[in-house]
Design a protein around this motif. Sequence first.
Motif, PDB file in Angstrom:
ATOM      1  N   LEU A 185       0.747  -1.118   0.031  1.00  0.00           N
ATOM      2  CA  LEU A 185      -0.100  -0.047   0.069  1.00  0.00           C
ATOM      3  C   LEU A 185       0.914   1.404   0.014  1.00  0.00           C
ATOM      4  O   LEU A 185       0.376   2.329  -0.204  1.00  0.00           O
ATOM      5  CB  LEU A 185      -0.908   0.041   1.248  1.00  0.00           C
ATOM      6  N   GLU A 187       2.496   3.742  -1.581  1.00  0.00           N
ATOM      7  CA  GLU A 187       2.796   4.244  -2.935  1.00  0.00           C
ATOM      8  C   GLU A 187       3.619   5.625  -3.335  1.00  0.00           C
ATOM      9  O   GLU A 187       3.665   5.849  -4.331  1.00  0.00           O
ATOM     10  CB  GLU A 187       1.313   4.171  -3.461  1.00  0.00           C
ATOM     11  N   GLN A 209      -1.418   0.550  -6.044  1.00  0.00           N
ATOM     12  CA  GLN A 209      -1.441  -0.231  -5.086  1.00  0.00           C
ATOM     13  C   GLN A 209      -1.965  -1.608  -5.424  1.00  0.00           C
ATOM     14  O   GLN A 209      -2.844  -1.819  -6.302  1.00  0.00           O
ATOM     15  CB  GLN A 209      -2.128   0.162  -3.813  1.00  0.00           C
ATOM     16  N   THR A 210      -1.431  -2.740  -4.747  1.00  0.00           N
ATOM     17  CA  THR A 210      -1.654  -3.937  -4.687  1.00  0.00           C
ATOM     18  C   THR A 210      -2.485  -4.528  -5.969  1.00  0.00           C
ATOM     19  O   THR A 210      -3.622  -4.777  -5.951  1.00  0.00           O
ATOM     20  CB  THR A 210      -2.712  -4.281  -3.371  1.00  0.00           C
TER      21      THR A 210
END
Length: 297
Positions: A185, A187, A209-210
């Motif tokens: 997470l 970033e 993210q992710t």
Amino acid sequence: MSVYSIKDLEHLSGIKAHTIRIWEQRYDLFSPQRTETNIRFYNDVDLKLILNIAMLKDHGMKISKIVAMPMDLLEEGVRKISIENRSHQDQISALTLAMIDLDEEEFSSLLEESINMLGFEKTMMEIIYPFMHKIGILWMTNSINPAQEHFITHLVRQKLIVATDQAESSNSGPLFLLFLPEGELHELGLLFANFLLRSKGVRTIFFGQTVPIDAIEEVYLKLNPQFIITAMTTAPESKEVPKFVKRLGSKFQNCQVYVTGSRVIGQDLEFPSNVSILNQFDDLIELTQTLTIKQLN
């Protein structure tokens, strides 16, 4: 209210813990509370005081004079320094004070002041990232309230997005894909990398993210990018990092992959031939300069 060890005060103020203890005894500077095991701990008020003292001391005022000042005069002296002669360390201290107070207006004002003086790129490199590094250590040791960390992350993220939108990237030349692995997470670093590339006229697609690696593979097969950048700060788990790095190399064989973040920097890892590490933003800047020269030729 956050809780700080004496090492945290040293880390943020630059004043050695030994010196803080001497001042505490000699000038009755703090009244720290103690844990059940008799270890001192400090609060936001103590941190603000030591930051203010550090700033005045760094500008030539003797500690004996500082501690004798009423709080309103001490804070006024700090404000005057902030306006007239602010070093990078002064700016970082001022940002820390704004974070402690969750003062969005002051934090934004300080950022704008730095951007006007240094430009956005230098502000990020010389002010924000040293500041975030200090705060990140406190966050990882549970010394600061997570709300404070999210508060500053949100504000810096907003600035990065606006600055990136204003940068004009090229419609030709090599293409970079930027993404964070599943579960990651953090970033800001990748957002800044995206800004740096775009500000140099490089084409990028930022996925954020992710993102599952299989999803990036689909885009890779469709768009045939020349470069991929990913960052690993808290994910994957440490034991899974070597396997993940190997997957990056095998899935994107016709692409140069760059990895960065605390999960890989300084770690004893083996990299596939098409995977390289970015230890710092200067490495990325050097890469963009090389690409620009190739495009001009």
